[in-house]
Design a protein around this motif. Sequence first.
Motif, PDB file in Angstrom:
ATOM      1  N   SER A 140       0.713  -1.173   0.015  1.00 20.34           N
ATOM      2  CA  SER A 140       0.014  -0.115   0.068  1.00 20.34           C
ATOM      3  C   SER A 140       0.874   1.186   0.138  1.00 20.34           C
ATOM      4  O   SER A 140       1.717   1.145   0.797  1.00 20.34           O
ATOM      5  CB  SER A 140      -0.805   0.095   1.208  1.00 20.34           C
ATOM      6  OG  SER A 140      -1.715  -1.169   1.264  1.00 20.34           O
ATOM      7  N   HIS A 156      -3.914   0.953  -2.584  1.00 24.00           N
ATOM      8  CA  HIS A 156      -3.613  -0.574  -2.457  1.00 24.00           C
ATOM      9  C   HIS A 156      -3.393  -1.228  -3.711  1.00 24.00           C
ATOM     10  O   HIS A 156      -3.928  -1.107  -4.674  1.00 24.00           O
ATOM     11  CB  HIS A 156      -4.793  -1.255  -1.554  1.00 24.00           C
ATOM     12  CG  HIS A 156      -5.029  -0.802  -0.256  1.00 24.00           C
ATOM     13  ND1 HIS A 156      -4.313  -0.448   0.677  1.00 24.00           N
ATOM     14  CD2 HIS A 156      -6.296  -0.167  -0.253  1.00 24.00           C
ATOM     15  CE1 HIS A 156      -4.944   0.156   1.665  1.00 24.00           C
ATOM     16  NE2 HIS A 156      -6.183   0.546   1.348  1.00 24.00           N
ATOM     17  N   PHE A 176      -5.062   6.308   0.266  1.00 20.86           N
ATOM     18  CA  PHE A 176      -4.185   5.120   0.118  1.00 20.86           C
ATOM     19  C   PHE A 176      -4.348   4.601  -1.163  1.00 20.86           C
ATOM     20  O   PHE A 176      -5.513   4.741  -1.776  1.00 20.86           O
ATOM     21  CB  PHE A 176      -4.377   3.925   1.189  1.00 20.86           C
ATOM     22  CG  PHE A 176      -4.184   4.233   2.779  1.00 20.86           C
ATOM     23  CD1 PHE A 176      -5.262   4.866   3.459  1.00 20.86           C
ATOM     24  CD2 PHE A 176      -3.068   3.935   3.193  1.00 20.86           C
ATOM     25  CE1 PHE A 176      -5.042   5.053   4.782  1.00 20.86           C
ATOM     26  CE2 PHE A 176      -2.645   4.385   4.650  1.00 20.86           C
ATOM     27  CZ  PHE A 176      -3.705   5.014   5.247  1.00 20.86           C
TER      28      PHE A 176
END
Lengths: 114, 112
Positions: free
Chosen positions: A20, A77, A75
């Motif tokens: 991530s 991922h 974020f």
Amino acid sequence: ETGVTQTPRHLVMGMTNKKSLKCEQHLGHNAMYWYKQSAKKPLELMFVYSLEERVENNSVPSRFSPECPNSSHLFLHLHTLQPEDSALYLCASSQDLGQGYGYTFGSGTRLTVV
Amino acid sequence: DAKTTQPTSMDCAEGRAANLPCNHSTISGNEYVYWYRQIHSQGPQYIIHGLKNNETNEMASLIITEDRKSSTLILPHATLRDTAVYYCIVRVGRGSNYKLTFGKGTLLTVNP
């Protein structure tokens, strides 16, 4: 320091790994963005979030999965990436999506997929 | 969407003014002109933006022609640290979902 912090700065991952990328801003901005910059190519907009809701997904493959848990954090991922996904991934924020607001960019994460 | 045209590269001597041109002949009345720059392997940095009037800040000046079809970014006293790719961008979009779309920009090289 621009006020937008990205970690890690460099990442090497195998094609079967899951990792991530993190972006954090404490500028009080309501909109956040992920951009991809491949070698010798213009920046490509990947995702746009406004007030924690995704408002844009530019036909990005599902192996890239964004998450915006709050207005300060974003974020990206990553899973089962390909070598051609190696690039500089840039996060940016702006006051909001409206006309007339400049973007503040982080320094980016240099990703290498092996 | 309004598009921009910039020279691929330019050179400038250290201490001299750098004048970077940009054509945006299809710009519409409510679109702003933005300038960003990107030093090698770093994130882009906002420089300046304008709508109709000329603008100046601590980094640069922006001159927009009266018909708004072109503009010039001026770095009054270029230094070696100003070597970067400079992007001229017209803010596009509908409603409130305005996006910032980058082209190839101009590579400015400031020489000693």
